[in-house]
Design a protein around this motif. Structure first.
Motif, PDB file in Angstrom:
ATOM      1  N   GLY A 254       0.814  -1.208   0.000  1.00 38.37           N
ATOM      2  CA  GLY A 254       0.000   0.000   0.000  1.00 38.37           C
ATOM      3  C   GLY A 254       0.846   1.254   0.000  1.00 38.37           C
ATOM      4  N   LEU A 255       1.918   1.263   0.804  1.00 41.15           N
ATOM      5  CA  LEU A 255       2.808   2.426   0.846  1.00 41.15           C
ATOM      6  C   LEU A 255       3.505   2.636  -0.492  1.00 41.15           C
ATOM      7  CD1 LEU A 255       4.367   1.934   4.397  1.00 41.15           C
ATOM      8  CD2 LEU A 255       2.721   3.679   3.696  1.00 41.15           C
ATOM      9  N   ILE A 256       3.903   1.543  -1.137  1.00 41.64           N
ATOM     10  CA  ILE A 256       4.511   1.661  -2.472  1.00 41.64           C
ATOM     11  C   ILE A 256       3.518   2.271  -3.452  1.00 41.64           C
ATOM     12  CG2 ILE A 256       5.382   0.323  -4.430  1.00 41.64           C
ATOM     13  CD1 ILE A 256       6.549  -1.650  -2.386  1.00 41.64           C
ATOM     14  N   SER A 257       2.262   1.816  -3.382  1.00 37.31           N
ATOM     15  CA  SER A 257       1.252   2.320  -4.314  1.00 37.31           C
ATOM     16  C   SER A 257       0.925   3.789  -4.074  1.00 37.31           C
ATOM     17  CB  SER A 257      -0.029   1.476  -4.223  1.00 37.31           C
ATOM     18  OG  SER A 257      -0.776   1.800  -3.064  1.00 37.31           O
ATOM     19  N   ASP A 258       1.166   4.281  -2.844  1.00 39.05           N
ATOM     20  CA  ASP A 258       0.939   5.697  -2.560  1.00 39.05           C
ATOM     21  C   ASP A 258       1.963   6.587  -3.257  1.00 39.05           C
ATOM     22  OD1 ASP A 258      -1.231   5.105  -0.963  1.00 39.05           O
ATOM     23  OD2 ASP A 258      -0.116   5.249   0.927  1.00 39.05           O
ATOM     24  N   ARG A 262      -0.724   4.184  -9.215  1.00 39.40           N
ATOM     25  CA  ARG A 262      -1.374   3.035  -8.590  1.00 39.40           C
ATOM     26  C   ARG A 262      -1.686   1.944  -9.627  1.00 39.40           C
ATOM     27  NH1 ARG A 262      -2.629   4.141  -3.036  1.00 39.40           N
ATOM     28  NH2 ARG A 262      -3.807   5.942  -3.721  1.00 39.40           N
ATOM     29  N   ARG A 263      -1.960   2.349 -10.847  1.00 34.35           N
ATOM     30  CA  ARG A 263      -2.294   1.374 -11.895  1.00 34.35           C
ATOM     31  C   ARG A 263      -1.121   0.449 -12.178  1.00 34.35           C
ATOM     32  NH1 ARG A 263      -3.988   5.418 -16.489  1.00 34.35           N
ATOM     33  NH2 ARG A 263      -1.932   6.168 -15.836  1.00 34.35           N
ATOM     34  N   ILE A 264       0.094   0.999 -12.118  1.00 31.85           N
ATOM     35  CA  ILE A 264       1.278   0.180 -12.357  1.00 31.85           C
ATOM     36  C   ILE A 264       1.414  -0.873 -11.264  1.00 31.85           C
ATOM     37  CG2 ILE A 264       3.803   0.216 -12.438  1.00 31.85           C
ATOM     38  CD1 ILE A 264       3.610   2.979 -13.743  1.00 31.85           C
ATOM     39  N   VAL A 265       1.107  -0.489 -10.032  1.00 31.06           N
ATOM     40  CA  VAL A 265       1.190  -1.441  -8.924  1.00 31.06           C
ATOM     41  C   VAL A 265       0.123  -2.530  -9.085  1.00 31.06           C
ATOM     42  CG1 VAL A 265       1.155  -1.706  -6.421  1.00 31.06           C
ATOM     43  CG2 VAL A 265       2.099   0.370  -7.433  1.00 31.06           C
ATOM     44  N   VAL A 266      -1.093  -2.138  -9.494  1.00 28.38           N
ATOM     45  CA  VAL A 266      -2.144  -3.127  -9.722  1.00 28.38           C
ATOM     46  C   VAL A 266      -1.715  -4.106 -10.809  1.00 28.38           C
ATOM     47  CG1 VAL A 266      -4.491  -3.475 -10.575  1.00 28.38           C
ATOM     48  CG2 VAL A 266      -4.028  -1.627  -8.959  1.00 28.38           C
ATOM     49  N   MET A 303      -4.188 -11.236  -2.427  1.00 23.37           N
ATOM     50  CA  MET A 303      -5.000 -10.636  -1.373  1.00 23.37           C
ATOM     51  C   MET A 303      -5.027  -9.104  -1.371  1.00 23.37           C
ATOM     52  SD  MET A 303      -6.400 -13.227  -0.182  1.00 23.37           S
ATOM     53  CE  MET A 303      -6.087 -14.768  -1.032  1.00 23.37           C
ATOM     54  N   PRO A 304      -3.955  -8.406  -1.784  1.00 21.13           N
ATOM     55  CA  PRO A 304      -4.013  -6.943  -1.718  1.00 21.13           C
ATOM     56  C   PRO A 304      -4.654  -6.265  -2.925  1.00 21.13           C
ATOM     57  CG  PRO A 304      -1.813  -7.613  -2.335  1.00 21.13           C
ATOM     58  CD  PRO A 304      -2.591  -8.882  -2.079  1.00 21.13           C
ATOM     59  N   ILE A 305      -4.976  -6.989  -3.983  1.00 21.46           N
ATOM     60  CA  ILE A 305      -5.413  -6.332  -5.221  1.00 21.46           C
ATOM     61  C   ILE A 305      -6.744  -5.612  -5.034  1.00 21.46           C
ATOM     62  CG2 ILE A 305      -6.053  -6.706  -7.642  1.00 21.46           C
ATOM     63  CD1 ILE A 305      -4.011  -8.919  -7.784  1.00 21.46           C
ATOM     64  N   PHE A 306      -7.662  -6.179  -4.265  1.00 20.02           N
ATOM     65  CA  PHE A 306      -8.935  -5.502  -4.034  1.00 20.02           C
ATOM     66  C   PHE A 306      -8.700  -4.136  -3.390  1.00 20.02           C
ATOM     67  CE2 PHE A 306     -12.520  -4.395  -1.299  1.00 20.02           C
ATOM     68  CZ  PHE A 306     -13.590  -4.476  -2.190  1.00 20.02           C
ATOM     69  N   GLY A 307      -7.881  -4.084  -2.344  1.00 23.20           N
ATOM     70  CA  GLY A 307      -7.593  -2.820  -1.684  1.00 23.20           C
ATOM     71  C   GLY A 307      -6.924  -1.823  -2.613  1.00 23.20           C
ATOM     72  N   LEU A 308      -6.029  -2.298  -3.473  1.00 24.96           N
ATOM     73  CA  LEU A 308      -5.375  -1.420  -4.442  1.00 24.96           C
ATOM     74  C   LEU A 308      -6.393  -0.834  -5.416  1.00 24.96           C
ATOM     75  CD1 LEU A 308      -2.194  -3.546  -5.241  1.00 24.96           C
ATOM     76  CD2 LEU A 308      -2.260  -1.397  -3.960  1.00 24.96           C
ATOM     77  N   ALA A 381      -3.866   9.611 -12.210  1.00 33.21           N
ATOM     78  CA  ALA A 381      -4.541  10.600 -11.377  1.00 33.21           C
ATOM     79  C   ALA A 381      -3.518  11.627 -10.887  1.00 33.21           C
ATOM     80  CB  ALA A 381      -5.203   9.922 -10.192  1.00 33.21           C
ATOM     81  N   PRO A 382      -3.873  12.920 -10.861  1.00 33.97           N
ATOM     82  CA  PRO A 382      -2.943  13.946 -10.347  1.00 33.97           C
ATOM     83  C   PRO A 382      -2.505  13.615  -8.924  1.00 33.97           C
ATOM     84  CG  PRO A 382      -4.859  14.951 -11.387  1.00 33.97           C
ATOM     85  CD  PRO A 382      -5.158  13.487 -11.282  1.00 33.97           C
ATOM     86  N   GLN A 383      -1.249  13.914  -8.627  1.00 33.82           N
ATOM     87  CA  GLN A 383      -0.709  13.590  -7.313  1.00 33.82           C
ATOM     88  C   GLN A 383      -1.504  14.248  -6.187  1.00 33.82           C
ATOM     89  OE1 GLN A 383       1.758  11.353  -6.850  1.00 33.82           O
ATOM     90  NE2 GLN A 383       1.411  11.508  -4.642  1.00 33.82           N
ATOM     91  N   LYS A 384      -2.013  15.468  -6.428  1.00 37.19           N
ATOM     92  CA  LYS A 384      -2.755  16.177  -5.388  1.00 37.19           C
ATOM     93  C   LYS A 384      -4.079  15.495  -5.052  1.00 37.19           C
ATOM     94  CE  LYS A 384      -4.895  19.403  -8.685  1.00 37.19           C
ATOM     95  NZ  LYS A 384      -6.275  18.996  -8.473  1.00 37.19           N
ATOM     96  N   ASN A 385      -4.567  14.656  -5.964  1.00 33.75           N
ATOM     97  CA  ASN A 385      -5.828  13.954  -5.722  1.00 33.75           C
ATOM     98  C   ASN A 385      -5.635  12.574  -5.098  1.00 33.75           C
ATOM     99  OD1 ASN A 385      -7.080  16.111  -6.914  1.00 33.75           O
ATOM    100  ND2 ASN A 385      -7.501  15.081  -8.857  1.00 33.75           N
ATOM    101  N   ARG A 386      -4.372  12.167  -4.926  1.00 33.64           N
ATOM    102  CA  ARG A 386      -4.107  10.811  -4.458  1.00 33.64           C
ATOM    103  C   ARG A 386      -4.472  10.651  -3.000  1.00 33.64           C
ATOM    104  NH1 ARG A 386      -0.086   8.401  -7.573  1.00 33.64           N
ATOM    105  NH2 ARG A 386      -0.332   6.575  -6.259  1.00 33.64           N
ATOM    106  N   GLU A 387      -5.136   9.572  -2.695  1.00 33.59           N
ATOM    107  CA  GLU A 387      -5.498   9.243  -1.325  1.00 33.59           C
ATOM    108  C   GLU A 387      -4.608   8.120  -0.808  1.00 33.59           C
ATOM    109  OE1 GLU A 387      -7.646  10.601   0.740  1.00 33.59           O
ATOM    110  OE2 GLU A 387      -8.278  12.131  -0.705  1.00 33.59           O
ATOM    111  N   ALA A 388      -4.340   8.124   0.469  1.00 35.73           N
ATOM    112  CA  ALA A 388      -3.503   7.079   1.052  1.00 35.73           C
ATOM    113  C   ALA A 388      -4.201   5.723   0.962  1.00 35.73           C
ATOM    114  CB  ALA A 388      -3.190   7.402   2.516  1.00 35.73           C
TER     115      ALA A 388
END
Length: 424
Positions: A254-258, A262-266, A303-308, A381-388
């Protein structure tokens, strides 16, 4: 925070008992059904039936709560779920079991919704993140214990069915005895799947894929291990390994995806999961060590893909849309979990037990292709719109009310539903 946890202790204990019992029951029915000679497709249908009932419970359980209140509704639903757990052992008949699974899914959905709406009402905005983390810890610990308990007794005996019933019944005690004030009645809002796809088609397709692949795994993963010739103790270790691996990776990934697109991590995680499935299909039967290595790799990536996917959708949504959006993604997960456990056993009948992970590998491979396409045709998504990233259990739509990323005020949104109300 310690005071809040003490206040919520009764609800967390109840959730723990429910999740342990439900985790044990799912694996027990798969193993017992296989031992009884149920066709593999029927074993898969048992999981599909659970999610049919689960989706119905998310829709209709709020009406029960509005009519009689949280404690009475919880008592009724827990009694039904406990009775159903015992009834499986009374008549090992396919149609009877399928009906019981629908009932169980309905009851568990309502029980989770009641607990989570109560937790949501009891915490303030500053404590939502930490409270959700504690709830997630309870969820993962209970799921791990539930999977391991399959080794406590022979699946052909009455013992494990009785244990499931006892666990669900014990969940009644802390809720019935709590002195906490009951929350407001659970509300429901319109489900807008079209809007969900417009906000993030990758998140929508991703959750559908996770349901189809992981739903198949939860339905017949234990059967896969049995059919490879391993004993029930290995089934327990394998299923527990998958859960533990999934728990370990949640926050680091999750921290990496932040920090990345995020699409690349998915896409990367889905690609690794596809490879893990291929590994299990090829060498899962070679030795118990290879089986457990593969199980760890599968849990670590699946297991983490849903959360991502939920986090990616939130990156493109407005704060007031988070709860309804996440609820819609959970519904898509449920729809996939209805279909996957039907399809995978058909493939296994044709090609053997290894085909379960061919099924998961193909689904996650298709998600990789779709994800790469979305990366090419749409900007990040713009960085300013990214949610943790927030790790959220897939228990009921109401759990997303605790998610600290949404707006939790007392004003109503444009549909007239309180931001603090449960959304299905």
């Amino acid at each position: 925070m310690a005071r809040t946890i003490r206040t919520l202790a009764a609800l967390l204990i109840a959730a723990f008992f429910l999740i342990v019992g439900n985790g044990l029951q799912g694996t027990l029915l798969s193993v017992r059904g296989n031992m009884e000679g149920f066709p593999l497709v029927l074993v898969g249908l048992l999981m599909s039936a659970y999610f049919v009932g689960f989706m119905a419970g998310c829709q209709f359980a709020p009406a029960m709560v509005k009519r009689v209140g949280h404690i009475r509704a919880f008592t009724a639903l827990a009694s039904i779920a406990s009775a159903a757990a015992l009834a499986y052992a009374l008549a090992v008949e396919p149609v009877f079991w399928l009906a019981l699974r629908v009932i169980t899914g309905f009851a568990l959905a309502g029980l989770y919704m009641i607990i989570e709406s109560w937790i949501n009402e009891a915490v303030d905005n500053e404590q939502r993140g930490r409270t959700l983390a504690v709830y997630r810890l309870v969820d993962l610990s209970a799921a791990t214990i539930g999977q391991a308990m399959i080794a406590l007794a022979a699946p052909t005996a009455f013992t494990l069915f009785a244990i499931v019933s006892i666990l669900i019944s014990l969940a009644l005690v802390p809720v019935a005895m709590t002195t906490s004030a009951q929350p407001r009645p659970i509300s429901s809002a319109k489900l807008e799947l079209g809007k969900l796809f417009r906000i993030s088609s990758l998140a929508a397709v991703g959750c559908l894929a996770v349901g189809a692949a992981n739903g198949a795994f939860w339905a017949v993963g234990a059967v896969y291990v049995q059919e490879l010739g391993y004993p029930v103790t290995t089934v327990a270790i394998f299923m527990t390994t998958v859960v533990i691996a999934g728990a370990l990776v949640q926050m680091p990934l999750g921290l990496i995806s932040d920090r990345l697109d995020r699409r690349i991590v998915v896409v990367a995680t889905a690609g690794l999961c596809s490879a893990a499935g291929a590994f299990l299909a090829l060498v899962g039967g070679a030795s118990s060590e290879m089986l457990l290595y593969g199980g760890f790799a599968f849990g670590f990536t699946a297991m983490p893909i849903f959360g991502l996917c939920v986090a990616h959708a939130n990156d493109r949504a407005e704060p007031h849309e988070y709860v309804t959006l996440a609820a819609g993604l959970l519904w898509l997960y449920g729809a996939g979990a209805v279909a996957g456990p039907v399809i995978a056993p058909m493939v296994m009948n044709a090609f053997g037990p290894k085909a379960l992970f061919i099924h998961t590998s193909v689904i996650y491979g298709a998600l990789v292709v779709f994800g790469l396409f979305r990366i090419l045709v749409r900007d990040a998504a713009p960085q300013k719109n990214r949610e943790a990233y927030v790790s959220v259990p897939r228990t009921s739509p109401t759990v997303f009310e605790i998610d600290p990323r949404g707006e939790h005020d007392e004003e109503s949104d444009e549909d007239g539903v309180s931001e603090n109300a449960s959304t299905v």
